[in-house]
Write a protein that holds these residues in place. Structure first.
Motif, short mmCIF file in Angstrom:
data_model
loop_
_atom_site.label_atom_id
_atom_site.label_comp_id
_atom_site.label_asym_id
_atom_site.label_seq_id
_atom_site.Cartn_x
_atom_site.Cartn_y
_atom_site.Cartn_z
N LYS A 92 38.43 29.44 75.55
CA LYS A 92 38.13 28.05 75.23
C LYS A 92 38.77 27.64 73.90
CE LYS A 92 34.00 27.00 73.82
NZ LYS A 92 34.22 26.39 72.46
N ASN A 93 38.65 28.50 72.89
CA ASN A 93 39.22 28.18 71.58
C ASN A 93 40.74 28.08 71.65
OD1 ASN A 93 36.71 28.13 70.39
ND2 ASN A 93 36.80 30.24 69.67
N ASN A 94 41.35 28.94 72.45
CA ASN A 94 42.80 28.88 72.60
C ASN A 94 43.23 27.57 73.26
OD1 ASN A 94 45.55 30.35 72.69
ND2 ASN A 94 45.25 29.71 74.81
N TYR A 95 42.49 27.14 74.29
CA TYR A 95 42.82 25.89 74.97
C TYR A 95 42.61 24.69 74.06
CZ TYR A 95 42.75 22.08 78.34
OH TYR A 95 43.01 20.91 79.00
N GLU A 96 41.54 24.73 73.26
CA GLU A 96 41.28 23.63 72.33
C GLU A 96 42.40 23.54 71.30
OE1 GLU A 96 37.42 24.38 70.74
OE2 GLU A 96 36.38 23.37 72.39
N GLN A 97 42.90 24.68 70.85
CA GLN A 97 44.00 24.67 69.89
C GLN A 97 45.25 24.05 70.49
OE1 GLN A 97 43.83 25.44 66.68
NE2 GLN A 97 45.99 24.88 66.43
N VAL A 98 45.52 24.38 71.77
CA VAL A 98 46.67 23.79 72.46
C VAL A 98 46.51 22.27 72.56
CG1 VAL A 98 47.87 23.65 74.68
CG2 VAL A 98 47.24 25.87 73.75
N LEU A 99 45.31 21.82 72.92
CA LEU A 99 45.04 20.39 73.01
C LEU A 99 45.27 19.70 71.67
CD1 LEU A 99 41.79 20.24 75.18
CD2 LEU A 99 44.08 19.50 75.85
N VAL A 100 44.77 20.30 70.61
CA VAL A 100 44.91 19.71 69.28
C VAL A 100 46.38 19.62 68.89
CG1 VAL A 100 44.50 20.13 66.82
CG2 VAL A 100 42.62 20.38 68.46
N GLU A 101 47.14 20.68 69.15
CA GLU A 101 48.56 20.68 68.80
C GLU A 101 49.33 19.62 69.59
OE1 GLU A 101 49.80 24.65 69.46
OE2 GLU A 101 48.81 25.46 67.66
N GLN A 102 48.92 19.41 70.83
CA GLN A 102 49.65 18.48 71.70
C GLN A 102 49.22 17.03 71.52
OE1 GLN A 102 49.10 19.97 75.68
NE2 GLN A 102 50.72 21.53 75.47
N LEU A 103 47.93 16.80 71.26
CA LEU A 103 47.40 15.44 71.36
C LEU A 103 46.91 14.84 70.05
CD1 LEU A 103 45.35 15.88 74.67
CD2 LEU A 103 47.69 15.02 74.41
N LEU A 104 46.60 15.67 69.06
CA LEU A 104 46.00 15.12 67.84
C LEU A 104 47.04 14.38 67.00
CD1 LEU A 104 43.39 14.97 66.15
CD2 LEU A 104 44.24 16.95 64.88
N ASP A 105 46.73 13.15 66.68
CA ASP A 105 47.57 12.35 65.80
C ASP A 105 47.23 12.72 64.36
OD1 ASP A 105 49.04 10.50 64.45
OD2 ASP A 105 47.90 8.75 65.12
N SER A 106 48.17 13.34 63.67
CA SER A 106 47.91 13.81 62.31
C SER A 106 48.37 12.82 61.24
CB SER A 106 48.61 15.16 62.08
OG SER A 106 50.00 15.04 62.27
N THR A 107 48.85 11.66 61.67
CA THR A 107 49.29 10.64 60.71
C THR A 107 48.08 9.91 60.13
OG1 THR A 107 51.36 10.31 61.93
CG2 THR A 107 50.70 8.59 60.37
N ILE A 108 48.00 9.89 58.82
CA ILE A 108 46.90 9.20 58.14
C ILE A 108 47.50 8.18 57.18
CG2 ILE A 108 44.90 9.45 56.62
CD1 ILE A 108 44.65 12.33 57.63
N THR A 109 47.17 6.93 57.38
CA THR A 109 47.75 5.87 56.55
C THR A 109 47.02 5.75 55.22
OG1 THR A 109 46.31 4.16 57.44
CG2 THR A 109 48.37 4.60 58.64
N LYS A 110 47.65 5.07 54.28
CA LYS A 110 47.00 4.81 52.99
C LYS A 110 45.75 3.97 53.17
CE LYS A 110 51.23 5.05 50.18
NZ LYS A 110 52.13 4.32 49.26
N GLU A 111 45.80 3.06 54.14
CA GLU A 111 44.63 2.20 54.40
C GLU A 111 43.45 3.04 54.90
OE1 GLU A 111 48.19 -0.09 54.13
OE2 GLU A 111 47.72 1.59 55.47
N GLU A 112 43.73 4.01 55.77
CA GLU A 112 42.66 4.87 56.27
C GLU A 112 42.06 5.70 55.14
OE1 GLU A 112 43.49 6.25 60.75
OE2 GLU A 112 45.21 6.53 59.43
N LEU A 113 42.92 6.22 54.28
CA LEU A 113 42.43 7.00 53.14
C LEU A 113 41.57 6.14 52.23
CD1 LEU A 113 45.56 9.12 52.17
CD2 LEU A 113 43.34 10.01 52.90
N LYS A 255 37.76 14.96 75.71
CA LYS A 255 38.33 15.81 76.75
C LYS A 255 37.22 16.38 77.63
CE LYS A 255 41.65 17.90 78.90
NZ LYS A 255 42.63 17.13 79.70
N ARG A 256 36.12 16.81 77.02
CA ARG A 256 34.99 17.33 77.80
C ARG A 256 34.44 16.26 78.73
NH1 ARG A 256 33.86 19.58 72.63
NH2 ARG A 256 34.01 21.86 72.62
N GLU A 257 34.31 15.02 78.21
CA GLU A 257 33.78 13.94 79.04
C GLU A 257 34.73 13.59 80.18
OE1 GLU A 257 30.72 12.55 78.93
OE2 GLU A 257 30.43 14.22 77.52
N ASP A 258 36.03 13.60 79.89
CA ASP A 258 37.02 13.31 80.94
C ASP A 258 36.96 14.35 82.04
OD1 ASP A 258 37.82 11.15 79.47
OD2 ASP A 258 39.62 12.09 78.64
#
Length: 274
Positions: A92-113, A255-258
């Motif tokens: 499960k942890n390995n699959y979650e890591q793959v999901l994060v690497e593929q789908l997580l948007d790591s861009t954080i704007t100055k406005e968000e900060l 992802k769990r809900e989907d």
């Protein structure tokens, strides 16, 4: 032992050499083949022997500890279930890591900060004073001292460039970025004892001094005392990590809900609760 070493070194031993028994305890065996890849190319026989002896001694102690642990297992401990649970967790942890690497948007704007900071800044009270400053620690024997003093006294944009070049070449330590915050106690550790401290920082806003080995240049640009709210620039790294953690949590929850909705729609899940 010479034949043993030759079979361990460089992987050139024959099959029977690689299968040679090194140690045995409570029915478990350690053979040369298990040490494959542990010997760097060109290693001497003496060094090989040290590696072998150290590994064997470690293996024996681990094996004895495992045997004792197995002897003292609680009767109600279900090892098979623990192994299955651990395997499931790894998958499960390995699959979650793959999901994060593929789908997580790591861009954080100055406005968000900035939005995060305004909502949470009360949680970031300083435990120790911090400063924005200029600081140079340079050996007393460094050349071009007149230029160094002239540039320090007039820190315009051009002179700051010159100072940076000079410090990159000669300084032991330097801070010439006016947007970065530093703990006073960390700065003090680079100076003679008592030169700068959390107690005297407010009165030592600018100074130049020297000892037998170094010259020290310090100019305070801004001070935030303990119990004040930390500026955004100081906690930005923590803020980014927190924002990404929240995003990651939401991503995995979604992802769990989907998966649940798809499985229910396809009737791949059966519920027997009332």
């Amino acid at each position: 032992m010479a034949s043993l070493l030759s079979s361990c070194q460089m992987g050139k031993g024959k099959e029977n050499g690689a299968n040679r028994l090194l140690a045995k305890a409570y029915g478990k065996e350690l053979r040369v083949s298990e040490m494959e890849g542990m010997f760097p190319p060109g290693i001497s026989g003496e060094d090989s022997l040290l590696i072998i002896n150290a590994y064997v001694q470690r293996w024996i102690r681990e094996t004895l500890l495992l045997h004792e642990a197995e002897r003292n297992l609680p009767k109600d401990l279900n090892i098979d279930k623990l192994v299955l649970d651990y395997r499931a967790s790894l998958i499960k942890n390995n699959y979650e890591q793959v999901l994060v690497e593929q789908l997580l948007d790591s861009t954080i704007t100055k406005e968000e900060l900035q939005e995060f900071y305004e909502r949470n800044k009360d949680q970031y009270q300083l435990e120790t004073p911090i400063v924005r400053c200029y600081f140079i620690k340079v050996p007393s024997s460094a050349p071009e001292q007149d230029s160094l003093n002239r540039w320090w006294n007039n820190p315009n944009e051009r002179n700051l460039v010159r100072l940076n070049r000079y410090c990159d070449r000669y300084a032991v330590a330097h801070i010439l970025n006016d947007s970065t915050w530093h703990r006073v106690d960390e700065l003090a550790s680079a100076m003679p004892e008592g030169t700068l401290s959390v107690d005297n920082i407010d009165s030592r806003r600018e100074f130049r001094q020297s000892d037998d080995s170094f010259q020290y240049f310090f100019r305070l640009l801004e001070l935030r005392n303990s119990r004040e709210i930390a500026p955004l620039a100081y906690i930005e790294s923590q803020a980014r990590k927190f924002i990404l953690h929240v995003r990651k949590t939401k991503l995995l929850e979604q992802k769990r809900e989907d998966l649940y909705e798809v499985a229910m729609r396809r009737k791949e899940v059966q519920l027997f609760t009332k």
